[in-house]
Design an enzyme around this catalytic site. Sequence first.
Site, PDB file in Angstrom:
ATOM      1  N   LYS A 194       5.514  44.896  30.492  1.00  0.00           N
ATOM      2  CA  LYS A 194       6.835  44.334  30.834  1.00  0.00           C
ATOM      3  C   LYS A 194       6.822  43.887  32.281  1.00  0.00           C
ATOM      4  O   LYS A 194       6.286  44.578  33.158  1.00  0.00           O
ATOM      5  CB  LYS A 194       7.923  45.407  30.626  1.00  0.00           C
ATOM      6  CG  LYS A 194       9.290  45.031  31.193  1.00  0.00           C
ATOM      7  CD  LYS A 194       9.907  43.845  30.479  1.00  0.00           C
ATOM      8  CE  LYS A 194      11.196  43.372  31.196  1.00  0.00           C
ATOM      9  NZ  LYS A 194      11.723  42.131  30.578  1.00  0.00           N
ATOM     10  N   GLY A 213      17.688  41.143  31.686  1.00  0.00           N
ATOM     11  CA  GLY A 213      17.923  41.314  33.120  1.00  0.00           C
ATOM     12  C   GLY A 213      16.826  42.078  33.829  1.00  0.00           C
ATOM     13  O   GLY A 213      17.092  42.796  34.809  1.00  0.00           O
ATOM     14  N   ASN A 263       5.257  35.998  36.691  1.00  0.00           N
ATOM     15  CA  ASN A 263       6.349  35.441  35.906  1.00  0.00           C
ATOM     16  C   ASN A 263       7.247  34.587  36.787  1.00  0.00           C
ATOM     17  O   ASN A 263       7.984  35.118  37.620  1.00  0.00           O
ATOM     18  CB  ASN A 263       7.144  36.589  35.263  1.00  0.00           C
ATOM     19  CG  ASN A 263       8.234  36.085  34.328  1.00  0.00           C
ATOM     20  OD1 ASN A 263       8.526  34.891  34.293  1.00  0.00           O
ATOM     21  ND2 ASN A 263       8.834  37.001  33.593  1.00  0.00           N
ATOM     22  N   CYS A 313      11.814  34.009  34.627  1.00  0.00           N
ATOM     23  CA  CYS A 313      12.831  34.881  34.064  1.00  0.00           C
ATOM     24  C   CYS A 313      14.188  34.183  34.191  1.00  0.00           C
ATOM     25  O   CYS A 313      14.624  33.851  35.299  1.00  0.00           O
ATOM     26  CB  CYS A 313      12.888  36.242  34.765  1.00  0.00           C
ATOM     27  SG  CYS A 313      14.163  37.302  34.026  1.00  0.00           S
ATOM     28  N   LYS A 360       3.439  32.498  34.326  1.00  0.00           N
ATOM     29  CA  LYS A 360       4.261  32.336  33.118  1.00  0.00           C
ATOM     30  C   LYS A 360       5.341  31.325  33.455  1.00  0.00           C
ATOM     31  O   LYS A 360       6.123  31.526  34.396  1.00  0.00           O
ATOM     32  CB  LYS A 360       4.870  33.685  32.727  1.00  0.00           C
ATOM     33  CG  LYS A 360       5.807  33.675  31.509  1.00  0.00           C
ATOM     34  CD  LYS A 360       5.044  33.614  30.211  1.00  0.00           C
ATOM     35  CE  LYS A 360       5.947  33.819  28.989  1.00  0.00           C
ATOM     36  NZ  LYS A 360       6.302  35.212  28.713  1.00  0.00           N
ATOM     37  N   GLY A 383      11.619  32.814  19.323  1.00  0.00           N
ATOM     38  CA  GLY A 383      11.453  32.798  17.877  1.00  0.00           C
ATOM     39  C   GLY A 383      11.258  31.409  17.295  1.00  0.00           C
ATOM     40  O   GLY A 383      10.972  30.452  18.011  1.00  0.00           O
ATOM     41  N   GLY A 442       5.440  31.319  21.957  1.00  0.00           N
ATOM     42  CA  GLY A 442       6.682  30.678  21.510  1.00  0.00           C
ATOM     43  C   GLY A 442       6.653  30.279  20.053  1.00  0.00           C
ATOM     44  O   GLY A 442       5.872  29.404  19.659  1.00  0.00           O
ATOM     45  N   GLY A 482       6.189  37.278  20.694  1.00  0.00           N
ATOM     46  CA  GLY A 482       7.328  37.998  21.268  1.00  0.00           C
ATOM     47  C   GLY A 482       8.319  38.413  20.199  1.00  0.00           C
ATOM     48  O   GLY A 482       8.206  39.492  19.602  1.00  0.00           O
TER      49      GLY A 482
HETATM   50  O1  LIG Z   1      15.731  39.314  30.716  1.00  0.00           O
HETATM   51  C1  LIG Z   1      14.509  39.593  30.874  1.00  0.00           C
HETATM   52  O2  LIG Z   1      14.068  40.675  31.294  1.00  0.00           O
HETATM   53  C2  LIG Z   1      13.579  38.481  30.538  1.00  0.00           C
HETATM   54  N1  LIG Z   1      13.871  37.775  29.389  1.00  0.00           N
HETATM   55  C3  LIG Z   1      13.158  36.669  29.021  1.00  0.00           C
HETATM   56  O3  LIG Z   1      13.424  36.034  27.970  1.00  0.00           O
HETATM   57  N2  LIG Z   1      12.124  36.242  29.798  1.00  0.00           N
HETATM   58  C4  LIG Z   1      11.782  36.901  30.947  1.00  0.00           C
HETATM   59  O4  LIG Z   1      10.817  36.473  31.636  1.00  0.00           O
HETATM   60  C5  LIG Z   1      12.531  38.067  31.328  1.00  0.00           C
HETATM   61  I1  LIG Z   1      11.980  39.094  33.042  1.00  0.00           I
END
Ligand SMILES: O=C(O)c1[nH]c(=O)[nH]c(=O)c1I
Length: 312
Positions: free
Chosen positions: A44, A71, A127, A130, A164, A221, A249, A271
């Site tokens: 994560k 979040g 990443n 987000c 990412k 999805g 994806g 995912g």
């Molecule tokens: O809300 C999240 O934790 C989250 N949710 C996402 O769909 N992609 C992301 O890179 C992250 I860091």
Amino acid sequence: TSLATSIGGRTFDNCMMNAAGIRCQSKKDLDALIASNAGAYVTKSATPEKRAGNPSPRMQTLPHGSINSMGLPNNGLEYYLDYVIDDQHNRPGTTNFLSVAGTSLEDNLAMLHEIQDSEYDGFVELNLSCPNVPGKPQVGYDFDRVNTVLDQVFKFYTKPLGVKLPPYFDLVHFDQIAEILNQYPLTFVNSINSIGNALVVDPQTERVAIRPKGGFGGIGGASVKPTALANVRGLALRLKPEIAIVGTGGILNGVDVFEHILCGASMVQIGTQFGYEGTKIFDRLASELREIMNQKGYTNINQFRGKLKTFD
Ligand SMILES: O=C(O)c1[nH]c(=O)[nH]c(=O)c1I
């Protein structure tokens, strides 16, 4: 029929793994991935300190995918760094992915310095996409910012690292992001993250599906597969060959894995559907992909990676 793949000189006996964020937040989750047929795991996305994330309900399953605004809840970098270092002692020769998602450049640099100075020798997935930290933009949509981040990172970071990315929706944006990425010694690019800030409405209750940010969240999805394949292909056609592509994806079945590889992916991440099915999905997808390869006469994935045909 081999599903093996290699990225940055590391080999994986299976080209399929989880996507960051799904069933990979706790040691228990990660142990289950190690015990599964996945070719690797990604943790994560981590911030320097433990984070609770957004208030619930913050994730909703949908007929054709999911919406989430988690979040960035996570147990903090040290938790995951300890885990992956311990794992590399227990299973020398394996390579996995440590995802980091600082909410500032300073946080990202601090975490990467800590990883650089540690004995971790696996991959880092930085990443830049987000969509769910209130008030924070998706770095991947600010091209100058991406350039600055990578310039600062590669001043000191020498271990294998990838980024990412969020989905792009304009061919000129593929040109612009690829031009930046090609200037750096990236090991891989992972495309796509969820389609950010979508909105799901419940017509019965006349209310949004999730609590955070007035219901706006990232979509994953089946419904994102055409966008995911476009980004994998768009980047495969533009990135220098040293940068491998991780395709993420819309993967539900073996055929979706096949399509991502055909578009140029060297590794694929699952995912939303992994969230629903659990680790047995890696067995199902492997047998489905092998079936497709056997029917087509392929014995390994290098024979068709990136070989997507167009009409001309
Ligand atoms: O809300 C999240 O934790 C989250 N949710 C996402 O769909 N992609 C992301 O890179 C992250 I860091």
